[in-house]
Design a protein around this motif. Structure first.
Motif, PDB file in Angstrom:
ATOM      1  N   GLU A  70      35.249  14.583  49.445  1.00 51.62           N
ATOM      2  CA  GLU A  70      33.997  14.608  49.216  1.00 51.62           C
ATOM      3  C   GLU A  70      33.454  15.306  47.898  1.00 51.62           C
ATOM      4  OE1 GLU A  70      35.194  18.424  50.424  1.00 51.62           O
ATOM      5  OE2 GLU A  70      35.292  16.681  51.890  1.00 51.62           O
ATOM      6  N   ASP A 112      40.358  17.344  52.050  1.00 56.05           N
ATOM      7  CA  ASP A 112      38.945  17.349  51.345  1.00 56.05           C
ATOM      8  C   ASP A 112      38.975  15.879  50.676  1.00 56.05           C
ATOM      9  OD1 ASP A 112      37.308  19.857  51.727  1.00 56.05           O
ATOM     10  OD2 ASP A 112      39.214  20.691  50.600  1.00 56.05           O
ATOM     11  N   GLN A 171      31.576  18.172  46.297  1.00 58.10           N
ATOM     12  CA  GLN A 171      31.385  19.432  46.306  1.00 58.10           C
ATOM     13  C   GLN A 171      30.573  20.170  45.118  1.00 58.10           C
ATOM     14  OE1 GLN A 171      34.940  21.662  47.301  1.00 58.10           O
ATOM     15  NE2 GLN A 171      35.447  20.511  48.980  1.00 58.10           N
TER      16      GLN A 171
END
Length: 199
Positions: A130, A128, A132
């Motif tokens: 990004e 990950d 969220q």
């Protein structure tokens, strides 16, 4: 000009306008997260071995300069008007190098692609990178698995999953960039300390 000529000219102009709208690029700002070492970054004894850092492996979505946001689980979108200066794996590798060097505890550290021979190899799977949304609140989220490999034995010495997150104060790419810097400042020292202690 006769009627058929006017129609042809109008059609041609309309086609040019359509092509221009397709090729027009939206302006964007490029963001390059920085790493700020903590005051106690150099704590601990120096190590004698050398470390090579491989380029992290990631999905195609993360292996790009797009700034990603996940408004709901599994759904990826991009920030309008913002791009990373490099792909997430390359940015992470460069910042990791800086984090190791800032400790002054390891003289021999470099990217695997540099050709430097390392006693250990740090290999990373990046899951990950990004923004969220959790319960309506955006957070810059970084999740990865790090493996320390003994190069002489070609054997994994240790592996550990790391998570880093920081709240994003707004909805813009600039807000996200600031939050990712904060998440990296907290996450990178953990990876460095684990690697040096484990090696």
């Amino acid at each position: 000009m006769n009627r058929s000529g006017r129609i042809t000219t109008l059609a041609f102009l309309g086609l040019l306008g359509a092509c221009a709208s397709l090729t027009k690029k939206e302006p964007f700002t490029t963001y390059s997260p920085r790493y700020t070492p903590a005051q106690n970054a150099a704590s601990g004894a120096p190590v004698r071995w050398q470390l090579s850092i491989d380029t992290p492996l990631s999905s195609d979505a993360l292996d790009s300069t797009r700034m990603l946001v996940m408004p709901s689980p599994g759904a990826l979108e991009t920030y309008k008007g913002g791009r990373w200066a490099d792909t997430a794996p390359l940015m992470l590798r460069a910042l990791l190098l800086q984090a190791f060097q800032s400790t002054n505890r390891i003289a021999g550290v470099g990217a695997l692609s540099s050709g430097m021979h390392g006693d250990f190899l740090l290999a990373i799977d990046l899951y990950d990178f990004e923004t969220q949304y959790a319960e309506g609140s955006p957070r810059a989220t970084i999740r990865l698995n790090a493996k320390l490999i003994d190069q002489s034995l070609n054997r994994v010495t240790a592996a550990r999953t790391f998570d880093g997150a920081a709240p994003v104060s707004g909805t813009s790419a600039a807000d996200a960039s600031i939050a990712f810097e904060q998440a990296l400042d907290a996450l990178l020292p953990q990876i460095v300390a684990w690697t040096l202690e484990t090696g």
